[in-house]
Design an enzyme around this catalytic site. Structure first.
Site, PDB file in Angstrom:
ATOM      1  N   ALA A  25       0.814  -1.253  -0.024  1.00 44.91           N
ATOM      2  CA  ALA A  25      -0.180  -0.011   0.005  1.00 44.91           C
ATOM      3  C   ALA A  25       0.880   1.158  -0.088  1.00 44.91           C
ATOM      4  O   ALA A  25       1.806   1.186   0.164  1.00 44.91           O
ATOM      5  CB  ALA A  25      -1.092  -0.092   1.339  1.00 44.91           C
ATOM      6  N   GLU A  71       4.056  -5.565   7.181  1.00 46.42           N
ATOM      7  CA  GLU A  71       3.082  -4.413   7.747  1.00 46.42           C
ATOM      8  C   GLU A  71       3.604  -3.963   9.153  1.00 46.42           C
ATOM      9  O   GLU A  71       3.440  -3.056   9.806  1.00 46.42           O
ATOM     10  CB  GLU A  71       1.847  -4.746   7.598  1.00 46.42           C
ATOM     11  CG  GLU A  71       1.321  -4.585   6.248  1.00 46.42           C
ATOM     12  CD  GLU A  71       1.591  -5.836   5.390  1.00 46.42           C
ATOM     13  OE1 GLU A  71       0.835  -5.803   4.183  1.00 46.42           O
ATOM     14  OE2 GLU A  71       2.113  -6.776   5.766  1.00 46.42           O
ATOM     15  N   GLY A 101       0.388  -5.318   0.610  1.00 50.03           N
ATOM     16  CA  GLY A 101      -0.553  -5.562  -0.445  1.00 50.03           C
ATOM     17  C   GLY A 101      -0.237  -5.769  -1.670  1.00 50.03           C
ATOM     18  O   GLY A 101      -0.918  -6.462  -2.226  1.00 50.03           O
ATOM     19  N   GLU A 156      -0.438  -9.604  -1.183  1.00 48.42           N
ATOM     20  CA  GLU A 156      -1.746  -9.996  -0.891  1.00 48.42           C
ATOM     21  C   GLU A 156      -2.419  -9.704  -2.164  1.00 48.42           C
ATOM     22  O   GLU A 156      -3.500 -10.741  -2.553  1.00 48.42           O
ATOM     23  CB  GLU A 156      -2.470  -8.992   0.049  1.00 48.42           C
ATOM     24  CG  GLU A 156      -2.015  -8.948   1.684  1.00 48.42           C
ATOM     25  CD  GLU A 156      -2.299  -7.874   2.329  1.00 48.42           C
ATOM     26  OE1 GLU A 156      -2.975  -8.308   3.635  1.00 48.42           O
ATOM     27  OE2 GLU A 156      -2.491  -6.758   2.116  1.00 48.42           O
TER      28      GLU A 156
END
Ligand code: T1G
Length: 705
Positions: free
Chosen positions: A65, A126, A103, A106
């Site tokens: 992200a 994270e 992300g 992911e």
């Protein structure tokens, strides 16, 4: 002129290729998730498309992200890109190079297949920025590789090399480094017709592991208790993985979302995000010409085979750079080389290094006895005795032999860099390269700019630091440079509070509770009280007004030099490093207080914390006032990597902003200025920031360096 789309969709040979192109690391910034969703829709709607490939442009897959977006309001998309990927009617192959992190991984886990080149790295880091994988990673990864392995990855946040990721089951296939796109398209064609699609969210067989070992979650909580005290994120990560084994997928996702929301704006997360970006900023030289690209160092030399010299040489060898160690006496050279061999042998014995690695690194360190032998090296680092005359002699010799353009660096921790530059005809090529002990372990590397040091030399010296895995931070030449100078008032206050009645064990407990791995007195026992003793003697000899510190001086004169003598601030049992409070120290403190008429009193933990840290905040502002640092956040990076400041506190200046506030910092310092005198005189810059209600972490230097 409209901006280039951050996601492209092209059809090649019946395969829809979705390319994320959002430099520098294809973070999931604005438009990226939307672009992926649109592309998958296009692919599913296009009858010519049999399958799709998700790939990153430039140097990496998706690195997660966009961290800059955290803490800011973000639009909620009508559809979730992860669900769009795993519910796609046609298979999606994630093709990974560079980094697939957070992300990014992911999205790969939401795809049906994952390919990677050998040099790729994947992970869910994270927790390192105080949050948790919030895009389904805590629910999908345990289903793919089992809860235990997934928990280890998510709680450590480590980057996993592709070959290991293949072994774990994250990556389906390792493909040719040079032809990722081609290999991915061929692979996609080979599985295009295969059904059912391997949707990770539907896999449950690996979750059974938790039934066989229900204690794994508690065991993980126990194993991180010491290092993760004061933190929330690691525990929320464990809770999410545990939820994956006890709740249906969609409920697990809700748990993940709820716990993520709890962390996003936590002080821990804001501090770790600050540290992340501060570590990127510290590498930048303000107003440096854009084309300033320092050459990579291929050969190095170190003058001096002492403890620091040997550690510096190991730093180069550890990163595969050949290094010559110059010592004028064969005997000292042999002793120095033996110390290097011993250090490596200890690492092998501890299992932190393989014998093969040791055998690879040692030959890179070549002992030499003549200055001529190092003349061709790209960089030379002088690490001889901290004596001006010895250093001047070395730099005069280096000036005579070193090739033009070589970096002439000094590892001095206190002597003005200009003194060494001044004895050469090329002071522009001279700078400080200040390593912290042990040099091959500590990440902080202070590049000291002399008044004549050129920006090319600064950039070159910083590149050397990065080439050997250090965090390079620039300091202007002054007494103690930036790191030690900003830390010195901390040490003075810890000693003076003793005279007023505080005890080493109380001060240490406050700092360990605050998050330090060890208290400052225990650290002093580890490094040896005699180092400080010699420095104080030198300073007292040079400055009659120098404030002597009778307590530590008496301990050293009693032969209490720390762990190495079995006693210092604490006493130690034979063969045991556990510090035990010692009545002897208490009585020395009481004697000194009586002798100097210093009233005794009790201290609150908060006062101890503030006395230590605010003294350094004040000094850090003075450093910026004098233009001896490029930015306040550089000083925070130095405290994180030089002095073990707890990372989830962000750093010295960040902590002062977040936990005290500039106005209260000024009020407190002014109160102590009244009570303790000149040493607590608030810096003008600190006053200015506090009066404006500003933030110390954003403070800029008042003068150019
Ligand atoms: N967001 C924004 N900017 C980023 C970024 C990111 N994720 N990663 C890197 N940058 C910028 C960085 O600031 C620098 O900018 C430039 O890119 C190069 O970076 C929902 C919640 C990928 C290993 O934690 O670890 O996904 O200074 O100097 O040394 O679950 O960057 O040039 O202007 O570090 O080669 C999870 C963070 C996010 C990875 C490359 N992802 N990045 O290292 O280059 S949370 C991460 C890194 C998340 C989801 C959650 C490293 C790197 P500038 P660099 P590098």
């Amino acid at each position: 002129m409209s901006e280039a789309p951050v996601v492209r969709f092209e059809v090649e040979d019946g395969i829809g290729v979705i390319t994320v192109d959002n430099p520098p690391v294809n973070a999931l910034g604005p438009g990226v998730r939307e672009g992926i969703i649109e592309s998958v829709d296009k692919g599913n709607a296009d009858p010519n498309v049999k399958a799709m490939v998700l790939i990153g442009a430039g140097r990496s897959f998706i690195a997660g992200a966009d961290i800059r977006q955290f803490g800011k309001p973000r639009p909620t998309l009508p559809r979730n890109s992860h669900d769009v990927l795993d519910q796609s009617a046609k298979p999606i192959v994630a093709a990974i190079h560079g980094f697939a992190l957070g992300g990014g991984l992911e999205h790969a886990l939401s795809s049906h297949y994952r390919l990677a080149v050998p040099s790729a790295k994947v992970g869910l880091p994270e927790v390192l920025i105080g949050v948790l994988p919030g895009g389904g990673g805590t629910q999908r990864l345990p289903r793919l590789i089992g809860p235990k392995a997934a928990m280890e990855l998510i709680v450590s946040g480590r980057h996993v090399p592709a070959p290991e990721a293949k072994t774990l089951g994250i990556i389906d296939e390792i493909v040719d480094e040079k032809d990722l796109r081609g290999a991915a398209i061929r692979f996609a064609k080979s599985i295009a017709a295969k059904r059912p699609l391997p949707v990770v969210r539907n896999r449950t067989e690996r979750l059974a592991e938790a039934k066989a070992d229900p204690g794994m979650f508690e065991a993980m909580r126990k194993s991180i208790a010491r290092r993760a005290r004061n933190q929330k994120a690691p525990y929320h990560c464990i809770a999410c993985v545990e939820a994956a084994t006890t709740q249906p997928f969609d409920d697990g996702i809700q748990t993940e979302r709820r716990l993520f929301a709890e962390l996003e704006n936590s002080e821990e997360a804001r501090a770790l995000r600050y540290a992340f970006f501060a570590e990127r900023e510290v590498a930048k030289i303000p107003n440096a010409p854009k084309d300033l690209k320092p050459p990579k160092v291929k050969t190095a030399a170190v003058v001096g085979a002492g403890t620091m010299g040997g550690g510096i040489a190991m730093s180069f060898a550890d990163f595969g750079i050949p290094v010559k160690v110059l010592e004028v006496s064969r005997e000292v050279l042999d002793k120095g080389m033996q110390r290097v061999r011993d250090n490596y042998a200890v690492s092998v014995k501890r299992g932190s290094l393989t014998q093969a690695e040791m055998d690879k690194r040692l030959p890179l360190i070549q002992p030499v006895e003549r200055y001529e032998d190092i003349a061709d090296c790209d960089v030379v680092i002088e690490a001889v005795f901290e004596r001006v005359d010895v250093k001047k002699d070395v730099f005069a010799k280096l000036d005579a032999v070193m090739k033009p353009g070589a970096l002439l660096l000094t590892n001095s921790s206190a002597i003005d860099t200009d003194i060494m530059g001044g004895v050469t005809k090329r002071p522009q090529d001279v700078a400080g390269a200040h390593f912290f002990a042990p040099a091959n372990v500590m990440k902080l590397y202070e590049v000291v700019k002399g008044t004549k040091t050129s920006i090319e030399t600064i950039a070159g010296a910083m590149q050397v630091g990065r080439d050997i895995g250090k965090i390079s931070a620039v300091a202007g030449t002054c007494d103690g440079f930036v790191a030690n100078r900003s830390r010195a008032p901390f040490t003075t206050e810890m000693m003076l509070m003793l005279e007023e009645g505080a005890l080493p064990e109380q001060v240490d407990k406050v700092m360990v509770d605050f998050g330090y791995p060890m208290g400052p007195f225990a650290v002093s026992d580890l490094s040896g009280l005699d180092i400080g003793y010699d420095t104080r003697k030198r300073r007292a000899a040079a400055d009659p007004n120098y404030r002597k510190l009778p307590v530590p001086d008496r301990l050293v004169e009693m032969g209490r030099k720390g762990q190495k003598t079995g006693a210092g601030w604490y006493r130690y049992e034979k063969g045991d490093r556990t510090p035990h409070p010692d009545e002897v120290v208490k009585s020395v403190i009481a004697d000194v207080a009586k002798e100097f008429g210093i009233p005794q009193r009790t201290f609150t933990d908060e006062e101890i914390l503030r006395r230590l840290l605010l003294a350094s905040v004040n000094e850090a502002c003075k450093i910026l006032e004098e233009g001896k640092a490029y930015r306040a956040s550089d000083i925070d990076v130095m405290w994180l990597h030089g002095f073990g400041f707890p990372r989830y506190r962000g750093g010295l200046m960040f902590w002062a902003d977040m936990n005290v506030g500039s106005k209260e910092v000024l009020r407190q310092i002014e109160e102590w200025h009244q009570r303790y005198g000149e040493r607590w005189k608030p810096s003008a810059l600190l006053k200015e920031i506090a009066t404006a209600g500003g933030a110390f972490r954003e403070a800029k230097p008042k003068k150019p360096m």
